[in-house]
Design a protein around this motif. Structure first.
Motif, PDB file in Angstrom:
ATOM      1  N   TYR A  36      76.285  83.444  41.798  1.00  0.00           N
ATOM      2  CA  TYR A  36      77.514  83.399  41.002  1.00  0.00           C
ATOM      3  C   TYR A  36      77.278  83.903  39.578  1.00  0.00           C
ATOM      4  CZ  TYR A  36      80.679  80.876  37.768  1.00  0.00           C
ATOM      5  OH  TYR A  36      81.524  80.524  36.738  1.00  0.00           O
ATOM      6  N   GLY A  37      76.218  83.406  38.939  1.00  0.00           N
ATOM      7  CA  GLY A  37      76.033  83.621  37.510  1.00  0.00           C
ATOM      8  C   GLY A  37      75.624  85.017  37.111  1.00  0.00           C
ATOM      9  N   LEU A  38      74.758  85.664  37.903  1.00  0.00           N
ATOM     10  CA  LEU A  38      74.274  86.982  37.505  1.00  0.00           C
ATOM     11  C   LEU A  38      75.375  88.037  37.544  1.00  0.00           C
ATOM     12  CD1 LEU A  38      71.830  88.432  36.435  1.00  0.00           C
ATOM     13  CD2 LEU A  38      71.086  88.840  38.784  1.00  0.00           C
ATOM     14  N   PRO A  39      76.134  88.185  38.641  1.00  0.00           N
ATOM     15  CA  PRO A  39      77.210  89.171  38.607  1.00  0.00           C
ATOM     16  C   PRO A  39      78.298  88.826  37.594  1.00  0.00           C
ATOM     17  CG  PRO A  39      77.291  87.920  40.655  1.00  0.00           C
ATOM     18  CD  PRO A  39      76.008  87.569  39.980  1.00  0.00           C
ATOM     19  N   LEU A  40      78.564  87.529  37.422  1.00  0.00           N
ATOM     20  CA  LEU A  40      79.567  87.154  36.418  1.00  0.00           C
ATOM     21  C   LEU A  40      79.083  87.519  35.018  1.00  0.00           C
ATOM     22  CD1 LEU A  40      82.264  85.820  35.752  1.00  0.00           C
ATOM     23  CD2 LEU A  40      81.050  83.626  35.612  1.00  0.00           C
ATOM     24  N   GLY A  41      77.788  87.333  34.763  1.00  0.00           N
ATOM     25  CA  GLY A  41      77.245  87.708  33.463  1.00  0.00           C
ATOM     26  C   GLY A  41      77.343  89.197  33.198  1.00  0.00           C
ATOM     27  N   ILE A  42      77.156  90.001  34.234  1.00  0.00           N
ATOM     28  CA  ILE A  42      77.310  91.450  34.076  1.00  0.00           C
ATOM     29  C   ILE A  42      78.763  91.786  33.783  1.00  0.00           C
ATOM     30  CG2 ILE A  42      77.132  93.682  35.241  1.00  0.00           C
ATOM     31  CD1 ILE A  42      74.741  92.507  36.802  1.00  0.00           C
ATOM     32  N   ALA A  43      79.689  91.175  34.533  1.00  0.00           N
ATOM     33  CA  ALA A  43      81.113  91.410  34.281  1.00  0.00           C
ATOM     34  C   ALA A  43      81.494  90.989  32.865  1.00  0.00           C
ATOM     35  CB  ALA A  43      81.958  90.648  35.300  1.00  0.00           C
ATOM     36  N   PHE A  44      80.943  89.872  32.402  1.00  0.00           N
ATOM     37  CA  PHE A  44      81.194  89.385  31.044  1.00  0.00           C
ATOM     38  C   PHE A  44      80.798  90.430  30.002  1.00  0.00           C
ATOM     39  CE2 PHE A  44      79.211  87.545  27.249  1.00  0.00           C
ATOM     40  CZ  PHE A  44      80.234  86.763  26.729  1.00  0.00           C
ATOM     41  N   GLN A  45      79.589  91.001  30.144  1.00  0.00           N
ATOM     42  CA  GLN A  45      79.130  91.963  29.153  1.00  0.00           C
ATOM     43  C   GLN A  45      79.882  93.283  29.250  1.00  0.00           C
ATOM     44  OE1 GLN A  45      77.178  91.451  26.524  1.00  0.00           O
ATOM     45  NE2 GLN A  45      77.755  93.542  25.927  1.00  0.00           N
ATOM     46  N   LEU A  46      80.232  93.699  30.458  1.00  0.00           N
ATOM     47  CA  LEU A  46      81.024  94.930  30.589  1.00  0.00           C
ATOM     48  C   LEU A  46      82.385  94.758  29.925  1.00  0.00           C
ATOM     49  CD1 LEU A  46      80.230  96.069  34.250  1.00  0.00           C
ATOM     50  CD2 LEU A  46      79.152  96.797  32.114  1.00  0.00           C
ATOM     51  N   ARG A  47      82.976  93.571  30.049  1.00  0.00           N
ATOM     52  CA  ARG A  47      84.227  93.305  29.336  1.00  0.00           C
ATOM     53  C   ARG A  47      84.000  93.369  27.829  1.00  0.00           C
ATOM     54  NH1 ARG A  47      88.381  94.642  30.335  1.00  0.00           N
ATOM     55  NH2 ARG A  47      88.582  93.516  32.304  1.00  0.00           N
ATOM     56  N   ASP A  48      82.864  92.853  27.381  1.00  0.00           N
ATOM     57  CA  ASP A  48      82.539  92.907  25.959  1.00  0.00           C
ATOM     58  C   ASP A  48      82.403  94.352  25.488  1.00  0.00           C
ATOM     59  OD1 ASP A  48      81.850  90.996  23.728  1.00  0.00           O
ATOM     60  OD2 ASP A  48      80.106  92.314  23.613  1.00  0.00           O
ATOM     61  N   ASP A  49      81.811  95.198  26.339  1.00  0.00           N
ATOM     62  CA  ASP A  49      81.683  96.617  26.003  1.00  0.00           C
ATOM     63  C   ASP A  49      83.052  97.269  25.833  1.00  0.00           C
ATOM     64  OD1 ASP A  49      78.957  96.267  26.248  1.00  0.00           O
ATOM     65  OD2 ASP A  49      78.789  97.311  28.167  1.00  0.00           O
ATOM     66  N   VAL A  50      83.977  96.932  26.721  1.00  0.00           N
ATOM     67  CA  VAL A  50      85.332  97.488  26.623  1.00  0.00           C
ATOM     68  C   VAL A  50      86.006  96.996  25.348  1.00  0.00           C
ATOM     69  CG1 VAL A  50      87.636  97.498  27.672  1.00  0.00           C
ATOM     70  CG2 VAL A  50      85.610  97.819  29.106  1.00  0.00           C
ATOM     71  N   LEU A  51      85.866  95.698  25.059  1.00  0.00           N
ATOM     72  CA  LEU A  51      86.490  95.147  23.856  1.00  0.00           C
ATOM     73  C   LEU A  51      85.863  95.725  22.591  1.00  0.00           C
ATOM     74  CD1 LEU A  51      86.833  91.388  24.893  1.00  0.00           C
ATOM     75  CD2 LEU A  51      88.672  93.069  24.655  1.00  0.00           C
ATOM     76  N   GLY A  52      84.587  96.083  22.659  1.00  0.00           N
ATOM     77  CA  GLY A  52      83.929  96.664  21.495  1.00  0.00           C
ATOM     78  C   GLY A  52      84.489  98.015  21.107  1.00  0.00           C
ATOM     79  N   VAL A  53      85.201  98.647  22.033  1.00  0.00           N
ATOM     80  CA  VAL A  53      85.821  99.950  21.756  1.00  0.00           C
ATOM     81  C   VAL A  53      87.340  99.838  21.658  1.00  0.00           C
ATOM     82  CG1 VAL A  53      86.182 102.299  22.638  1.00  0.00           C
ATOM     83  CG2 VAL A  53      83.942 101.203  22.870  1.00  0.00           C
ATOM     84  N   PHE A  54      87.938  99.055  22.565  1.00  0.00           N
ATOM     85  CA  PHE A  54      89.396  99.005  22.663  1.00  0.00           C
ATOM     86  C   PHE A  54      89.993  97.674  22.219  1.00  0.00           C
ATOM     87  CE2 PHE A  54      88.056 102.217  25.739  1.00  0.00           C
ATOM     88  CZ  PHE A  54      88.918 103.256  25.469  1.00  0.00           C
ATOM     89  N   GLY A  55      89.164  96.722  21.803  1.00  0.00           N
ATOM     90  CA  GLY A  55      89.660  95.386  21.498  1.00  0.00           C
ATOM     91  C   GLY A  55      90.453  95.303  20.214  1.00  0.00           C
ATOM     92  N   ASP A  56      91.274  94.279  20.132  1.00  0.00           N
ATOM     93  CA  ASP A  56      92.060  93.972  18.941  1.00  0.00           C
ATOM     94  C   ASP A  56      91.163  93.231  17.954  1.00  0.00           C
ATOM     95  OD1 ASP A  56      93.759  92.988  17.006  1.00  0.00           O
ATOM     96  OD2 ASP A  56      95.198  92.113  18.400  1.00  0.00           O
ATOM     97  N   PRO A  57      90.990  93.745  16.728  1.00  0.00           N
ATOM     98  CA  PRO A  57      90.127  93.074  15.755  1.00  0.00           C
ATOM     99  C   PRO A  57      90.512  91.617  15.508  1.00  0.00           C
ATOM    100  CG  PRO A  57      90.680  95.270  14.990  1.00  0.00           C
ATOM    101  CD  PRO A  57      91.520  95.025  16.208  1.00  0.00           C
ATOM    102  N   ALA A  58      91.798  91.307  15.633  1.00  0.00           N
ATOM    103  CA  ALA A  58      92.240  89.923  15.434  1.00  0.00           C
ATOM    104  C   ALA A  58      91.671  89.002  16.504  1.00  0.00           C
ATOM    105  CB  ALA A  58      93.761  89.853  15.444  1.00  0.00           C
ATOM    106  N   GLU A  59      91.372  89.563  17.676  1.00  0.00           N
ATOM    107  CA  GLU A  59      90.815  88.779  18.771  1.00  0.00           C
ATOM    108  C   GLU A  59      89.291  88.836  18.801  1.00  0.00           C
ATOM    109  OE1 GLU A  59      92.540  86.862  20.815  1.00  0.00           O
ATOM    110  OE2 GLU A  59      94.420  87.401  19.828  1.00  0.00           O
TER     111      GLU A  59
END
Length: 348
Positions: A222-245
């Motif tokens: 459970y934890g390893l694939p979820l951790g990868i998904a977590f960081q990939l989401r972070d990568d997307v937010l690092g480019v497309f994220g709202d600074p307020a969030e």
């Protein structure tokens, strides 16, 4: 979840409050260090302590209050990692406020002290990060759990710290080489983020509870694939994220030149002209909003963003399937399902 987060916050406040007098007895000049730490600890989603707690419950752990303090110690480890990471990345902000090294640069300038303000800020941040690392161990060792439980947990804690430092080096190495592939970028994700954020906190809680090996294996599934998904989401937010969030300026990962999976997927799909434009502007600290918009357009037009979203969905699905089959209580399964949503969608 809100109750657990409140208990984690209280444990942190109690521990730091007990440390404060000893520092101020050394010198009142140490007060700004404590203020900087207070500001940093006031933010954050407490994901790592939450995963640790529910790893404990999944393995049959009860309501011993010591588990909350043990889990909360991971926030001090995270504070250390964030402070050092911001120095290495020359980041200006963290959680919507000045990063620690920038905070102390500003103090140096405001006081009119001689010498290099930047060197003072960086050196102070390194020391505060080291202090947080030391305190994370102290908080764990004084959590109130018995010696045998802490002995089992200590082995996981040690591996986790080693892995995240190795992952951080690999991250810097990929940025320096400037040649990250999807495979090498995923290796960084695994060791810098996935294991450190989710898998090892789960293992830590499970080890403290004396987990059956089948439970530990299920938590990895459970934890390893979820951790990868977590960081990939972070990568997307690092480019497309709202600074307020996100608490960071728009496109900050692009200015820092991070060789993320998102960037690697884009370069795999880019034309020669698109790749040249991305490579030329990636890592430019002076990248302005039009420049950010240009690189965002390349990432979207090549299909890099869509490919990254597809990977997030795939890894999140793997985590859900593993959790559904895990030999744990329904209470733990429900909590870990909610945490998975929070980690990938960033709703918490």
């Amino acid at each position: 979840m809100s109750r657990l987060r409140k208990e984690i916050d209280e444990a942190l406040l109690d521990f730091v409050g007990r440390q404060r007098p000893a520092l101020l007895d050394i010198s009142a000049d140490l007060a700004p260090l404590m203020s900087a730490l207070d500001a940093l600890l006031s933010g954050g989603k407490r994901l790592r302590p939450s995963f640790c707690y529910w790893g404990w419950r999944a393995a049959g752990g009860g309501t011993d209050p010591g588990i909350v303090a043990a889990a909360a110690s991971l926030e001090l480890l995270q504070a250390s990692a964030l402070i050092h990471d911001d120095v290495m990345d020359s980041s200006d902000t963290r959680r919507g406020q000045p990063s620690v090294h920038r905070r102390f640069e500003a103090l140096h300038r405001a006081q009119g002290w001689p010498g290099d303000a930047q060197a003072f800020g960086g050196g102070t941040a390194i020391l505060l990060g080291d202090l947080c690392l030391a305190w994370s161990s102290e908080m764990f060792e004084t959590c109130g759990l018995d010696d045998e439980r802490r002995r089992r947990g200590r082995a996981v804690y040690d591996v986790m710290r080693t892995e995240v430092m190795c992952g951080q080096y690999l991250d810097m190495l990929e940025g320096t080489r400037g040649e990250a592939t999807v495979e090498t970028a995923l290796r960084v994700v695994e060791y810098k983020a996935a294991k450190y954020t989710i898998e090892r906190p789960l293992h830590l809680g499970a080890a403290l509870a004396g987990a059956d090996p089948r439970v530990t294996a299920a938590l990895t599934g459970y934890g390893l694939p979820l951790g990868i998904a977590f960081q990939l989401r972070d990568d997307v937010l690092g480019v497309f994220g709202d600074p307020a969030e996100t608490g960071k300026p728009a496109g900050d990962d692009l200015r820092e030149g991070k060789r993320t999976v998102l960037v690697a997927l884009t370069l795999e799909r880019a034309s020669a002209a698109q790749a040249a434009a991305l490579q030329r502007r990636l890592g430019d600290p002076a990248l302005d909003r039009p420049g950010v918009d240009e690189l965002r357009a390349i990432i979207e037009e090549t299909g890099g963003l869509a490919a990254c979203e597809a990977l997030i969905d795939r890894y999140a699905r793997e985590a859900r399937e593993a959790l559904a089959a895990a030999p744990i209580t329904e209470e733990a399964r429900e909590a870990l399902t909610d945490l998975a949503t929070a980690a990938v969608a960033r709703l918490a």
